[in-house]
Design an enzyme around this catalytic site. Structure first.
Site, PDB file in Angstrom:
ATOM      1  N   ARG A 147      10.205 -20.791  40.147  1.00 60.17           N
ATOM      2  CA  ARG A 147       9.852 -21.426  38.853  1.00 60.17           C
ATOM      3  C   ARG A 147       8.346 -21.693  38.776  1.00 60.17           C
ATOM      4  O   ARG A 147       7.680 -21.285  37.818  1.00 60.17           O
ATOM      5  CB  ARG A 147      10.632 -22.740  38.705  1.00 60.17           C
ATOM      6  CG  ARG A 147      12.126 -22.566  38.501  1.00 60.17           C
ATOM      7  CD  ARG A 147      12.827 -23.904  38.520  1.00 60.17           C
ATOM      8  NE  ARG A 147      12.759 -24.512  39.830  1.00 60.17           N
ATOM      9  CZ  ARG A 147      13.817 -24.704  40.633  1.00 60.17           C
ATOM     10  NH1 ARG A 147      15.031 -24.375  40.218  1.00 60.17           N
ATOM     11  NH2 ARG A 147      13.673 -25.256  41.816  1.00 60.17           N
ATOM     12  N   ILE A 148       7.810 -22.381  39.794  1.00 60.62           N
ATOM     13  CA  ILE A 148       6.383 -22.724  39.751  1.00 60.62           C
ATOM     14  C   ILE A 148       5.542 -21.466  39.971  1.00 60.62           C
ATOM     15  O   ILE A 148       4.534 -21.245  39.296  1.00 60.62           O
ATOM     16  CB  ILE A 148       6.037 -23.804  40.803  1.00 60.62           C
ATOM     17  CG1 ILE A 148       6.807 -25.090  40.504  1.00 60.62           C
ATOM     18  CG2 ILE A 148       4.539 -24.077  40.823  1.00 60.62           C
ATOM     19  CD1 ILE A 148       6.759 -26.122  41.618  1.00 60.62           C
ATOM     20  N   ARG A 225       4.041 -27.117  50.796  1.00 63.30           N
ATOM     21  CA  ARG A 225       4.188 -28.206  51.763  1.00 63.30           C
ATOM     22  C   ARG A 225       3.271 -27.890  52.927  1.00 63.30           C
ATOM     23  O   ARG A 225       3.080 -26.712  53.282  1.00 63.30           O
ATOM     24  CB  ARG A 225       5.634 -28.294  52.290  1.00 63.30           C
ATOM     25  CG  ARG A 225       6.637 -28.851  51.306  1.00 63.30           C
ATOM     26  CD  ARG A 225       6.476 -30.368  51.114  1.00 63.30           C
ATOM     27  NE  ARG A 225       7.442 -30.904  50.165  1.00 63.30           N
ATOM     28  CZ  ARG A 225       7.221 -31.075  48.863  1.00 63.30           C
ATOM     29  NH1 ARG A 225       6.047 -30.756  48.336  1.00 63.30           N
ATOM     30  NH2 ARG A 225       8.156 -31.586  48.078  1.00 63.30           N
ATOM     31  N   ASP A 249      -3.444 -28.973  48.593  1.00 66.33           N
ATOM     32  CA  ASP A 249      -2.894 -30.199  48.015  1.00 66.33           C
ATOM     33  C   ASP A 249      -1.995 -30.904  49.027  1.00 66.33           C
ATOM     34  O   ASP A 249      -1.672 -32.067  48.861  1.00 66.33           O
ATOM     35  CB  ASP A 249      -2.076 -29.858  46.757  1.00 66.33           C
ATOM     36  CG  ASP A 249      -1.564 -31.099  46.032  1.00 66.33           C
ATOM     37  OD1 ASP A 249      -2.368 -32.024  45.817  1.00 66.33           O
ATOM     38  OD2 ASP A 249      -0.361 -31.139  45.684  1.00 66.33           O
ATOM     39  N   GLU A 254       0.644 -35.913  56.203  1.00 65.85           N
ATOM     40  CA  GLU A 254       0.077 -36.713  55.105  1.00 65.85           C
ATOM     41  C   GLU A 254       0.313 -38.200  55.334  1.00 65.85           C
ATOM     42  O   GLU A 254       1.348 -38.575  55.866  1.00 65.85           O
ATOM     43  CB  GLU A 254       0.727 -36.279  53.776  1.00 65.85           C
ATOM     44  CG  GLU A 254       0.418 -34.831  53.453  1.00 65.85           C
ATOM     45  CD  GLU A 254       1.150 -34.305  52.227  1.00 65.85           C
ATOM     46  OE1 GLU A 254       1.770 -35.109  51.506  1.00 65.85           O
ATOM     47  OE2 GLU A 254       1.113 -33.095  51.998  1.00 65.85           O
ATOM     48  N   HIS A 272      -2.210 -34.508  47.545  1.00 62.27           N
ATOM     49  CA  HIS A 272      -0.823 -34.245  47.120  1.00 62.27           C
ATOM     50  C   HIS A 272      -0.567 -34.802  45.713  1.00 62.27           C
ATOM     51  O   HIS A 272       0.272 -35.680  45.517  1.00 62.27           O
ATOM     52  CB  HIS A 272       0.173 -34.832  48.121  1.00 62.27           C
ATOM     53  CG  HIS A 272       1.537 -34.197  48.012  1.00 62.27           C
ATOM     54  ND1 HIS A 272       2.392 -34.069  49.074  1.00 62.27           N
ATOM     55  CD2 HIS A 272       2.195 -33.655  46.948  1.00 62.27           C
ATOM     56  CE1 HIS A 272       3.516 -33.474  48.683  1.00 62.27           C
ATOM     57  NE2 HIS A 272       3.412 -33.220  47.375  1.00 62.27           N
TER      58      HIS A 272
HETATM   59  P1  NDP Z   1      11.994 -22.336  43.417  1.00 65.57           P
HETATM   60  O1  NDP Z   1      13.219 -22.543  44.221  1.00 65.57           O
HETATM   61  O2  NDP Z   1      12.103 -22.040  41.958  1.00 65.57           O
HETATM   62  O3  NDP Z   1      11.094 -21.189  44.064  1.00 65.57           O
HETATM   63  C1  NDP Z   1      10.919 -21.054  45.437  1.00 65.57           C
HETATM   64  C2  NDP Z   1      10.537 -19.620  45.731  1.00 65.57           C
HETATM   65  O4  NDP Z   1      10.240 -19.494  47.118  1.00 65.57           O
HETATM   66  C3  NDP Z   1      11.633 -18.615  45.403  1.00 65.57           C
HETATM   67  O5  NDP Z   1      11.070 -17.566  44.696  1.00 65.57           O
HETATM   68  C4  NDP Z   1      12.149 -18.159  46.770  1.00 65.57           C
HETATM   69  O6  NDP Z   1      12.565 -16.799  46.710  1.00 65.57           O
HETATM   70  C5  NDP Z   1      10.887 -18.329  47.645  1.00 65.57           C
HETATM   71  N1  NDP Z   1      11.228 -18.579  49.038  1.00 65.57           N
HETATM   72  C6  NDP Z   1      12.060 -19.528  49.521  1.00 65.57           C
HETATM   73  N2  NDP Z   1      12.140 -19.450  50.858  1.00 65.57           N
HETATM   74  C7  NDP Z   1      11.331 -18.429  51.225  1.00 65.57           C
HETATM   75  C8  NDP Z   1      11.007 -17.844  52.476  1.00 65.57           C
HETATM   76  N3  NDP Z   1      11.530 -18.301  53.625  1.00 65.57           N
HETATM   77  N4  NDP Z   1      10.139 -16.810  52.496  1.00 65.57           N
HETATM   78  C9  NDP Z   1       9.611 -16.336  51.351  1.00 65.57           C
HETATM   79  N5  NDP Z   1       9.888 -16.844  50.122  1.00 65.57           N
HETATM   80  C10 NDP Z   1      10.739 -17.872  50.069  1.00 65.57           C
HETATM   81  O7  NDP Z   1      11.129 -23.667  43.647  1.00 65.57           O
HETATM   82  P2  NDP Z   1       9.963 -24.277  42.742  1.00 65.57           P
HETATM   83  O8  NDP Z   1       9.082 -23.188  42.277  1.00 65.57           O
HETATM   84  O9  NDP Z   1      10.544 -25.209  41.747  1.00 65.57           O
HETATM   85  O10 NDP Z   1       9.211 -25.191  43.842  1.00 65.57           O
HETATM   86  C11 NDP Z   1       8.689 -24.594  45.005  1.00 65.57           C
HETATM   87  C12 NDP Z   1       8.183 -25.641  45.969  1.00 65.57           C
HETATM   88  O11 NDP Z   1       6.925 -26.140  45.554  1.00 65.57           O
HETATM   89  C13 NDP Z   1       9.032 -26.899  46.130  1.00 65.57           C
HETATM   90  O12 NDP Z   1      10.153 -26.694  46.949  1.00 65.57           O
HETATM   91  C14 NDP Z   1       8.046 -27.870  46.732  1.00 65.57           C
HETATM   92  O13 NDP Z   1       8.061 -27.805  48.137  1.00 65.57           O
HETATM   93  C15 NDP Z   1       6.695 -27.369  46.218  1.00 65.57           C
HETATM   94  N6  NDP Z   1       6.131 -28.336  45.272  1.00 65.57           N
HETATM   95  C16 NDP Z   1       4.985 -28.996  45.605  1.00 65.57           C
HETATM   96  C17 NDP Z   1       4.464 -29.934  44.757  1.00 65.57           C
HETATM   97  C18 NDP Z   1       3.228 -30.678  45.106  1.00 65.57           C
HETATM   98  O14 NDP Z   1       3.085 -31.808  44.681  1.00 65.57           O
HETATM   99  N7  NDP Z   1       2.296 -30.099  45.839  1.00 65.57           N
HETATM  100  C19 NDP Z   1       5.102 -30.275  43.486  1.00 65.57           C
HETATM  101  C20 NDP Z   1       6.277 -29.488  43.215  1.00 65.57           C
HETATM  102  C21 NDP Z   1       6.762 -28.562  44.093  1.00 65.57           C
HETATM  103  P3  NDP Z   1      13.661 -16.221  47.735  1.00 65.57           P
HETATM  104  O15 NDP Z   1      14.793 -17.204  47.726  1.00 65.57           O
HETATM  105  O16 NDP Z   1      13.992 -14.873  47.192  1.00 65.57           O
HETATM  106  O17 NDP Z   1      12.985 -16.144  49.050  1.00 65.57           O
END
Ligand code: NDP
Length: 310
Positions: A147-148, A225, A249, A254, A272
């Site tokens: 999503r992001i 993260r 970030d 942290e 963050h």
């Molecule tokens: P989504 O679940 O929509 O997207 C996560 C993506 O990561 C998917 O496309 C997934 O694809 C990929 N992914 C997951 N595991 C792996 C892996 N082991 N290797 C490669 N790709 C991987 O999550 P969001 O976009 O909503 O959020 C993502 C993350 O951003 C959150 O979980 C959070 O940790 C972080 N975040 C940080 C914030 C901040 O304040 N800095 C704020 C909000 C979010 P696939 O499953 O095909 O691998």
């Protein structure tokens, strides 16, 4: 009718802390273990651990409502094994977090922070600021096109960048080239934005090999993260000049940021705050409490974590 008892796991924003206090019978960790048997729900955020010990100490816990999309702070397998529902806050923060990724990339490439310091320190009259690297026309790889990640991608397209990505699975219907591994992605781009979930599956996904593939002119942006990047390897790559720069970030421990990073001019450091806008935090608060209210009303959730399989 008595109000349900909800445990506030710190740290919560003052607004969320107070709203939970107004709407429910709120208890805090200092009220445990005396009130443990009363607690039916938890409200927490990614900075507060909801581990197996805490879950085990609450015999009537039924729901954990996380204020954040990332929930690596929660022991989800333990919760689900006990039938405890877990929710997060997807989508409502995509714009704010994507904006932060772009801000970091532009700040590092165009040296916004260092150039600002140059002006403030009165150094401009002595001569012009050196030239910087342009983002338009550059190649940017996204690790985690979820999503992001997709919100970052559309913004990068608008800036005139060529976008490619790595996920475990290829995404259907997107116009971006797929790389089978983070190393392959890093070797084919100028900058890399990391936006995967934290947790054991992504621990040090960006390691020395990936950083070296990004190279001395490469820039890493991490809004995911701290655990996703091997932080000592990142510090060493920046110090050795094997990596061009970084916009961060999130960190391994942290709110502690290594002094080595603070000392570097080619690094932009945020505390963050990727989702930290008024409008986004209000939407996250609302969704967190909507999940809690739905569960209290009829046992459903508005946005269950994917592991719940709903
Ligand atoms: P989504 O679940 O929509 O997207 C996560 C993506 O990561 C998917 O496309 C997934 O694809 C990929 N992914 C997951 N595991 C792996 C892996 N082991 N290797 C490669 N790709 C991987 O999550 P969001 O976009 O909503 O959020 C993502 C993350 O951003 C959150 O979980 C959070 O940790 C972080 N975040 C940080 C914030 C901040 O304040 N800095 C704020 C909000 C979010 P696939 O499953 O095909 O691998």
């Amino acid at each position: 009718m008595s109000r349900p008892t909800i445990l506030r796991v710190p740290p919560l924003s003052p607004q969320l802390h107070d709203t939970v206090g107004e709407r429910y019978d709120a208890v805090d960790p200092t009220d445990l273990p005396a009130r443990a048997a009363d607690v039916v729900g938890i409200v927490g955020s990614n900075a507060g651990q909801v581990g197996s010990d805490l879950i085990a100490s609450l015999p009537n816990l039924g729901v954990i409502a996380n204020h954040g999309v990332g929930y690596d702070n929660i022991d989800v397998p333990v919760a689900l094994a006990r039938g405890i529902a877990v929710s997060n806050t997807p989508e409502v923060l995509d714009d704010a977090v994507a904006e932060t990724a772009i801000a970091l990339l532009l700040a590092v490439r165009r040296e916004v922070v260092v150039a600002d310091r140059f002006v403030r320190e009165g150094r401009w009259p002595a001569g012009p600021y050196p030239l910087t690297a342009q983002v338009a026309g550059s190649r940017v790889g996204i690790v985690g096109l979820g999503r992001i990640g997709q919100a970052v991608a559309t913004r990068l397209e608008a800036l005139g960048c060529t976008v490619s990505y790595h996920n475990r699975r290829q995404v259907d219907g997107v116009p971006y080239a797929y790389a089978a591994s983070p190393v392959e992605l890093a070797a084919s781009v100028d900058s890399m934005v990391v936006v995967v979930p934290g947790g054991s599956a992504t621990d040090a996904l960006v390691d020395r090999e990936v950083l070296d593939a990004l190279g001395p002119d490469g820039v890493l942006v991490n809004i995911a993260r701290g655990s996703v990047v091997d932080q000592p390897a990142l510090v060493a790559a920046l110090q050795d000049g094997r990596l061009g720069g970084a916009g961060l970030d999130v960190y391994a421990d942290e709110p502690n940021v290594p002094a080595e990073l603070v000392a570097l001019d080619n690094v932009v450091l945020l505390p963050h705050v990727a989702s930290g806008t008024h409008v986004t935090r209000a939407a996250m608060r609302e969704l967190t409490l909507a999940n809690l209210d739905a569960w209290l009303a009829d046992g459903t959730l508005r946005t269950p974590v994917p592991e719940m399989g709903q």
